[in-house]
Write a protein that holds these residues in place. Sequence first.
Motif, PDB file in Angstrom:
ATOM      1  N   GLU A   9       0.963  -1.221   0.004  1.00 23.56           N
ATOM      2  CA  GLU A   9       0.080   0.043   0.048  1.00 23.56           C
ATOM      3  C   GLU A   9       0.844   1.187  -0.186  1.00 23.56           C
ATOM      4  OE1 GLU A   9      -3.908  -2.022   2.378  1.00 23.56           O
ATOM      5  OE2 GLU A   9      -2.307  -0.873   3.392  1.00 23.56           O
ATOM      6  N   GLU A  10       1.898   1.080   0.721  1.00 22.31           N
ATOM      7  CA  GLU A  10       2.969   2.426   0.663  1.00 22.31           C
ATOM      8  C   GLU A  10       3.531   2.442  -0.760  1.00 22.31           C
ATOM      9  OE1 GLU A  10       3.333   4.933   2.811  1.00 22.31           O
ATOM     10  OE2 GLU A  10       1.744   3.895   4.057  1.00 22.31           O
ATOM     11  N   LEU A  11       3.628   1.432  -1.339  1.00 16.86           N
ATOM     12  CA  LEU A  11       4.361   1.600  -2.619  1.00 16.86           C
ATOM     13  C   LEU A  11       3.314   1.933  -3.600  1.00 16.86           C
ATOM     14  CD1 LEU A  11       6.427   0.965  -4.812  1.00 16.86           C
ATOM     15  CD2 LEU A  11       5.788  -1.436  -5.031  1.00 16.86           C
ATOM     16  N   ALA A  12       1.947   1.363  -3.451  1.00 16.29           N
ATOM     17  CA  ALA A  12       0.917   2.035  -4.289  1.00 16.29           C
ATOM     18  C   ALA A  12       0.765   3.698  -4.203  1.00 16.29           C
ATOM     19  CB  ALA A  12      -0.321   1.579  -3.990  1.00 16.29           C
ATOM     20  N   LYS A  13       1.008   4.219  -2.795  1.00 11.99           N
ATOM     21  CA  LYS A  13       0.930   5.539  -2.588  1.00 11.99           C
ATOM     22  C   LYS A  13       2.016   6.362  -3.379  1.00 11.99           C
ATOM     23  CE  LYS A  13      -1.129   5.071   1.789  1.00 11.99           C
ATOM     24  NZ  LYS A  13      -1.132   5.218   3.289  1.00 11.99           N
ATOM     25  N   ARG A  14       3.244   5.829  -3.349  1.00 12.87           N
ATOM     26  CA  ARG A  14       4.418   6.543  -3.962  1.00 12.87           C
ATOM     27  C   ARG A  14       4.003   6.356  -5.451  1.00 12.87           C
ATOM     28  NH1 ARG A  14       7.358   3.721  -0.144  1.00 12.87           N
ATOM     29  NH2 ARG A  14       7.859   2.096  -1.565  1.00 12.87           N
ATOM     30  N   ILE A  15       3.610   5.422  -5.860  1.00 16.39           N
ATOM     31  CA  ILE A  15       3.507   5.525  -7.371  1.00 16.39           C
ATOM     32  C   ILE A  15       2.232   6.381  -7.735  1.00 16.39           C
ATOM     33  CG2 ILE A  15       2.330   4.053  -9.425  1.00 16.39           C
ATOM     34  CD1 ILE A  15       3.690   1.608  -8.065  1.00 16.39           C
ATOM     35  N   HIS A  16       1.301   6.428  -7.157  1.00  8.46           N
ATOM     36  CA  HIS A  16       0.152   7.178  -7.315  1.00  8.46           C
ATOM     37  C   HIS A  16       0.738   8.736  -7.304  1.00  8.46           C
ATOM     38  CE1 HIS A  16      -3.523   9.439  -6.442  1.00  8.46           C
ATOM     39  NE2 HIS A  16      -4.078   8.583  -7.354  1.00  8.46           N
ATOM     40  N   ALA A  17       1.445   9.157  -6.359  1.00 13.53           N
ATOM     41  CA  ALA A  17       1.935  10.430  -6.014  1.00 13.53           C
ATOM     42  C   ALA A  17       2.777  10.833  -7.410  1.00 13.53           C
ATOM     43  CB  ALA A  17       2.495  10.464  -4.907  1.00 13.53           C
TER      44      ALA A  17
ATOM     45  N   LEU B   3       2.511   9.262 -10.461  1.00 13.06           N
ATOM     46  CA  LEU B   3       1.810   9.565 -11.558  1.00 13.06           C
ATOM     47  C   LEU B   3       0.893  10.869 -11.549  1.00 13.06           C
ATOM     48  CD1 LEU B   3       0.401   6.007 -11.907  1.00 13.06           C
ATOM     49  CD2 LEU B   3       1.991   7.119 -13.528  1.00 13.06           C
ATOM     50  N   ARG B   4       0.377  11.235 -10.266  1.00 14.97           N
ATOM     51  CA  ARG B   4      -0.236  12.467 -10.178  1.00 14.97           C
ATOM     52  C   ARG B   4       0.655  13.777 -10.449  1.00 14.97           C
ATOM     53  NH1 ARG B   4      -2.079  12.060  -5.279  1.00 14.97           N
ATOM     54  NH2 ARG B   4      -0.205  13.044  -4.410  1.00 14.97           N
ATOM     55  N   ASP B   5       1.892  13.904 -10.053  1.00 13.40           N
ATOM     56  CA  ASP B   5       3.009  14.845 -10.131  1.00 13.40           C
ATOM     57  C   ASP B   5       3.237  14.998 -11.637  1.00 13.40           C
ATOM     58  OD1 ASP B   5       2.618  15.299  -7.359  1.00 13.40           O
ATOM     59  OD2 ASP B   5       4.649  14.594  -6.888  1.00 13.40           O
ATOM     60  N   THR B   6       3.355  13.765 -12.302  1.00 10.66           N
ATOM     61  CA  THR B   6       3.965  13.996 -13.609  1.00 10.66           C
ATOM     62  C   THR B   6       2.700  14.408 -14.431  1.00 10.66           C
ATOM     63  OG1 THR B   6       5.465  12.088 -13.461  1.00 10.66           O
ATOM     64  CG2 THR B   6       4.684  12.537 -15.557  1.00 10.66           C
ATOM     65  N   ARG B   7       1.431  14.019 -14.118  1.00 10.51           N
ATOM     66  CA  ARG B   7       0.348  14.499 -15.117  1.00 10.51           C
ATOM     67  C   ARG B   7       0.127  15.928 -14.730  1.00 10.51           C
ATOM     68  NH1 ARG B   7      -3.846  11.520 -12.622  1.00 10.51           N
ATOM     69  NH2 ARG B   7      -4.596  13.550 -11.506  1.00 10.51           N
ATOM     70  N   ILE B   8       0.294  16.485 -13.672  1.00 10.71           N
ATOM     71  CA  ILE B   8      -0.044  17.814 -13.552  1.00 10.71           C
ATOM     72  C   ILE B   8       1.192  18.658 -14.130  1.00 10.71           C
ATOM     73  CG2 ILE B   8       0.130  19.739 -11.471  1.00 10.71           C
ATOM     74  CD1 ILE B   8      -1.170  17.567  -9.698  1.00 10.71           C
ATOM     75  N   SER B   9       2.545  18.300 -13.977  1.00 10.92           N
ATOM     76  CA  SER B   9       3.519  19.051 -14.578  1.00 10.92           C
ATOM     77  C   SER B   9       3.532  18.841 -16.165  1.00 10.92           C
ATOM     78  CB  SER B   9       4.869  18.413 -14.084  1.00 10.92           C
ATOM     79  OG  SER B   9       4.952  17.203 -14.501  1.00 10.92           O
ATOM     80  N   THR B  10       3.016  17.895 -16.678  1.00  9.20           N
ATOM     81  CA  THR B  10       2.701  17.646 -18.142  1.00  9.20           C
ATOM     82  C   THR B  10       1.863  18.434 -18.505  1.00  9.20           C
ATOM     83  OG1 THR B  10       3.488  15.320 -18.259  1.00  9.20           O
ATOM     84  CG2 THR B  10       2.360  15.958 -19.931  1.00  9.20           C
ATOM     85  N   SER B  11       0.443  18.582 -17.932  1.00  8.59           N
ATOM     86  CA  SER B  11      -0.518  19.571 -18.201  1.00  8.59           C
ATOM     87  C   SER B  11      -0.141  20.811 -18.256  1.00  8.59           C
ATOM     88  CB  SER B  11      -1.520  19.304 -17.207  1.00  8.59           C
ATOM     89  OG  SER B  11      -2.265  17.906 -17.401  1.00  8.59           O
ATOM     90  N   THR B  12       0.590  21.200 -17.306  1.00 10.31           N
ATOM     91  CA  THR B  12       1.174  22.466 -17.151  1.00 10.31           C
ATOM     92  C   THR B  12       1.975  23.068 -18.187  1.00 10.31           C
ATOM     93  OG1 THR B  12       0.849  22.398 -14.706  1.00 10.31           O
ATOM     94  CG2 THR B  12       2.325  24.287 -15.638  1.00 10.31           C
ATOM     95  N   THR B  13       2.816  21.909 -18.621  1.00  7.53           N
ATOM     96  CA  THR B  13       3.726  22.233 -19.652  1.00  7.53           C
ATOM     97  C   THR B  13       3.142  22.302 -21.009  1.00  7.53           C
ATOM     98  OG1 THR B  13       5.720  20.905 -18.497  1.00  7.53           O
ATOM     99  CG2 THR B  13       5.871  21.184 -21.063  1.00  7.53           C
ATOM    100  N   GLU B  14       2.106  21.425 -21.483  1.00  3.35           N
ATOM    101  CA  GLU B  14       1.412  21.427 -22.423  1.00  3.35           C
ATOM    102  C   GLU B  14       0.597  22.880 -22.567  1.00  3.35           C
ATOM    103  OE1 GLU B  14      -0.850  17.853 -22.643  1.00  3.35           O
ATOM    104  OE2 GLU B  14       0.737  16.733 -23.104  1.00  3.35           O
TER     105      GLU B  14
END
Length: 74
Positions: A50-58, A60-71
């Motif tokens: 579950e801790e690993l899943a939380k890190r993966i989710h974070a 993915l979320r951070d990358t999606r946000i930064s990718t959206s901002t860059t685009e």
Amino acid sequence: MSYTGLAVTKNDYESVRGAADTLRLAQRTLSVLKSEQQAARAGVQAEAIEELAKRIHAQLRDTRISTSTTEAAQ
């Protein structure tokens, strides 16, 4: 999904969450069967996953946000 530089995907996250759910089920089942040592081990492993899943989710979320901002900036 375009290349984001991450080694994990949303499908990876969902697979890890599924494994954690399965371990939680195993923990409950083993507890009912009075196999406390194995139930405790399944619980510890579920927590780790579950801790690993939380890190993966974070990530993915951070990358999606930064990718959206860059685009949006382009």
